[in-house]
Design a protein around this motif. Structure first.
Motif, PDB file in Angstrom:
ATOM      1  N   ALA A  57      16.251  -3.383  -1.052  1.00 36.67           N
ATOM      2  CA  ALA A  57      15.589  -2.254  -0.405  1.00 36.67           C
ATOM      3  C   ALA A  57      16.586  -1.526   0.487  1.00 36.67           C
ATOM      4  CB  ALA A  57      14.395  -2.727   0.416  1.00 36.67           C
ATOM      5  N   LEU A  58      16.585  -0.203   0.357  1.00 37.42           N
ATOM      6  CA  LEU A  58      17.504   0.622   1.131  1.00 37.42           C
ATOM      7  C   LEU A  58      17.349   0.376   2.631  1.00 37.42           C
ATOM      8  CD1 LEU A  58      19.512   2.988   1.459  1.00 37.42           C
ATOM      9  CD2 LEU A  58      17.557   4.543   1.334  1.00 37.42           C
ATOM     10  N   HIS A  59      16.076   0.324   3.098  1.00 34.43           N
ATOM     11  CA  HIS A  59      15.859   0.205   4.550  1.00 34.43           C
ATOM     12  C   HIS A  59      16.319  -1.143   5.091  1.00 34.43           C
ATOM     13  CE1 HIS A  59      12.184  -0.157   2.145  1.00 34.43           C
ATOM     14  NE2 HIS A  59      11.985  -1.273   2.808  1.00 34.43           N
TER      15      HIS A  59
ATOM     16  N   PHE B 286       0.792  -1.245   0.000  1.00 32.42           N
ATOM     17  CA  PHE B 286       0.000   0.000   0.000  1.00 32.42           C
ATOM     18  C   PHE B 286       0.813   1.277   0.000  1.00 32.42           C
ATOM     19  CE2 PHE B 286       0.798   0.719   4.428  1.00 32.42           C
ATOM     20  CZ  PHE B 286       0.838  -0.544   5.006  1.00 32.42           C
ATOM     21  N   SER B 287       2.142   1.150  -0.054  1.00 34.01           N
ATOM     22  CA  SER B 287       2.949   2.367  -0.069  1.00 34.01           C
ATOM     23  C   SER B 287       3.313   2.701  -1.513  1.00 34.01           C
ATOM     24  CB  SER B 287       4.194   2.127   0.786  1.00 34.01           C
ATOM     25  OG  SER B 287       5.249   2.874   0.299  1.00 34.01           O
ATOM     26  N   PRO B 288       3.033   3.939  -1.951  1.00 35.89           N
ATOM     27  CA  PRO B 288       3.178   4.285  -3.368  1.00 35.89           C
ATOM     28  C   PRO B 288       4.629   4.278  -3.878  1.00 35.89           C
ATOM     29  CG  PRO B 288       2.681   6.244  -2.044  1.00 35.89           C
ATOM     30  CD  PRO B 288       2.561   5.069  -1.142  1.00 35.89           C
ATOM     31  N   VAL B 289       5.543   4.881  -3.136  1.00 36.83           N
ATOM     32  CA  VAL B 289       6.925   4.971  -3.641  1.00 36.83           C
ATOM     33  C   VAL B 289       7.932   4.519  -2.586  1.00 36.83           C
ATOM     34  CG1 VAL B 289       6.725   6.716  -5.457  1.00 36.83           C
ATOM     35  CG2 VAL B 289       6.819   7.422  -3.054  1.00 36.83           C
ATOM     36  N   GLU B 290       9.119   4.169  -3.088  1.00 36.25           N
ATOM     37  CA  GLU B 290      10.184   3.635  -2.253  1.00 36.25           C
ATOM     38  C   GLU B 290      10.522   4.488  -1.007  1.00 36.25           C
ATOM     39  OE1 GLU B 290      11.506   0.707  -2.857  1.00 36.25           O
ATOM     40  OE2 GLU B 290      13.231   0.710  -1.500  1.00 36.25           O
TER      41      GLU B 290
END
Ligand SMILES: [Zn+2]
Length: 410
Positions: A323-325, A93-97
Motif C-alpha cells: 500500500a502506497l500510504h 469500505f473504501s472503494p478504490v486505492e
C-alpha cells in the motif's frame, strides 16, 4: 531485506531519535544552571533569573512528557502492526486505492491531533499563563485549531491526492513531476504568505505615521529599502513575546514587526531590529532559503521513489498487501535521520545568515541599539542564556545571544 529486518530498523530509528533528543535536552537543561557570562550580566535581576530557570525546567519537563507519550504510541503502533490493521479496516469500505490513502492519512492526522490537543492546551493556558506570556483566549485557541485543521486538510489533502495520482500515472518517475508541483507550491507560499495565509490568523497593517515610522523612514532612505513594505502585526492576540521577521519575494516583500515588540522597545532599538531584517533581504537570504528547501525536497522525493513500491515495507508496517500510504509513512521514519542531518546543516547556514544580518545592521545603523534590543528580547522571553553547545548545534536557527553580542562588539 526481509520485513522483520525492516521493522527492526524502523523501531531502531524511532528509539534512536527519542534517545538522541532526550540526551540533548538533558544536557541543555543542566547547562541552564551555569552562571551568566560577564558579557550578559545585567539582563536578569536575581528574581527574574530564578524565574527564567523555573520556566526552563517546566517547559523541559513538559517536552519530556509529551515526547515520551508520542514515543510509546509510535513504538506500540509499529510493533503491534496498528498501521497495517488500519489499512485493512479502511479497505473493507473504501472503494478504490486513492480513497484508502486519503482516508488513511486523514485518520492518522485526526489521532495525532487528538493526542496533541491536551498538550497544546496545557502549554498555552497553564505553562505560558503561569509565566505571564499567554494572552490568548479559549476562543482564539479553538479558532486557531479549526483554521489549522482546515488548511491542513485542504492543502495536505490536495498535495496528497496529486502525489497519489502521479504515482499511479508515472510509476517510478513520479518524483520529478511531484517535485515541480511542490516547488511551485513552496514559491507560492513564500510569495503570498503575508497576503494570504497570515491574515487568516492575524491582523496585518501598514505602520502608522509617528516618531517610530520617521526613524525607520530615515534609515530606509539611507539603505534604499522601500518603506511601504513595513507592517505591524497583532501578536498580542496570543502572546506577550515579541518578534520580527522578513517575508516574501519580489514585490511582495515585507518586514513585519509584532505590536508586542513595539510595546517594549525604544525607537532606536526597533530601527536596529528593522535594519537586521533588511540585512536578510540585502544579503539574499530569503531567495537562498527557498532554493535550499526546494533542493531538499528534491532529494527527499528521489529517495522516496526508491522505496515507494516496496512490498516488504508495507508488510513491515503490518500490512497484508502493498500500500502506497503504508510505504509513505514508513518512509517518513526511514528518512528522519537524513532529515536530522539536513536540519543541522540548515541551522548552520541559518546561524551564519543571522551573523550576516547582524553585521549589516551594525554597519548601516550601529551595534548598541541592536545589542540592547536582543538582550531585552532574551529577558522578556525568559531565555536560557547558557544553552549547551550540542543543543544549539542541532536545534538553534539563531546563534546564542552571547555569540551574537560578542560578534557585534567585534
Ligand atoms: Zn534574523
Amino acid at each position: 531485506m526481509t520485513e522483520q529486518t525492516i521493522l527492526t530498523i524502523l523501531i531502531g530509528i524511532t528509539v534512536f531519535d527519542f534517545v538522541f533528543e532526550r540526551a540533548l535536552s538533558f544536557l541543555n537543561n543542566k547547562s541552564a544552571l551555569k552562571p551568566i557570562p560577564e558579557e550578559l550580566s545585567g539582563i536578569y535581576d536575581e528574581e527574574k533569573y530564578r524565574k527564567s530557570q523555573e520556566y526552563g525546567k517546566v517547559t523541559g519537563r513538559f517536552g519530556m512528557v509529551s515526547s515520551t507519550i508520542n514515543f510509546f504510541v509510535m513504538i506500540g503502533a509499529l510493533s503491534l502492526g496498528w498501521f497495517g490493521m488500519l489499512d485493512s479496516w479502511l479497505r473493507t469500505f473504501s472503494p478504490v486505492e486513492p480513497v484508502t490513502t486519503l482516508l488513511f492519512f486523514g485518520v492518522i492526522f485526526l489521532i495525532s491531533q487528538i493526542i496533541g490537543l491536551p498538550f497544546s492546551y496545557y502549554k498555552t493556558f497553564v505553562i505560558e499563563e503561569r509565566f505571564g506570556f499567554n494572552r490568548s483566549t479559549v476562543k482564539t485557541f479553538i479558532l486557531d485549531k479549526v483554521k489549522g485543521w482546515l488548511i491542513g486538510l485542504i492543502v495536505g489533502g490536495l498535495l496528497l491526492a496529486i502525489l497519489v495520482y502521479l504515482v499511479m500515472l508515472m510509476g517510478k518517475d513520479f518524483w520529478i513531476y511531484f517535485w515541480v508541483v511542490v516547488t511551485v507550491f513552496v514559491l507560492f507560499v513564500n510569495v503570498f504568505y503575508t497576503t494570504l495565509i497570515l491574515p487568516l490568523f492575524n491582523k496585518l497593517k501598514p505602520m502608522e505615521d509617528g516618531a517610530l515610522k520617521a526613524s525607520i523612514e530615515n534609515y530606509s532612505h539611507k539603505v534604499d529599502f522601500p518603506l511601504k513594505n513595513i507592517f505591524v502585526i497583532d501578536g498580542s492576540k496570543r502572546s506577550s513575546k515579541g518578534n520580527a521577521f522578513f517575508s516574501g519575494l519580489g514585490k511582495q516583500k515585507k518586514v513585519v514587526l509584532y505590536d508586542t515588540l513595539i510595546e517594549n522597545h525604544t525607537y532606536e532599538e526597533l530601527t536596529a531590529v528593522f535594519a537586521h531584517e533588511v540585512g536578510h533581504f540585502k544579503k539574499k537570504h530569503i531567495v537562498q532559503g527557498a532554493i535550499v528547501s526546494v533542493l531538499t525536497i528534491g532529494l527527499m522525493l528521489f529517495l522516496l521513489s526508491k522505496m515507494v513500491f516496496s512490498s516488504e515495507l508495507s508488510f513491515a508496517m503490518g500490512g497484508e498487501i502493498t500500500a502506497l500510504h503504508l510505504n509513505l509513512l514508513a518512509f517518513t521514519i526511514l528518512y528522519s535521520p537524513v532529515s536530522t542531518v539536513l536540519g543541522i546543516f540548515g541551522n548552520i547556514l541559518s546561524r551564519k545568515n543571522e551573523f550576516e544580518a547582524d553585521a549589516y545592521a551594525v554597519e548601516t545603523y550601529g551595534s548598541e541599539p541592536l545589542i540592547s534590543a536582543l538582550k531585552k528580547l532574551s529577558s522578556d522571553h525568559l531565555s536560557n542564556l547558557t544553552p549547551h553547545s550540542a543543543y544549539t548545534f542541532v536545534h538553534y536557527s539563531h546563534p546564542p545571544l552571547l555569540q551574537r553580542v560578542k560578534a557585534m562588539q567585534g
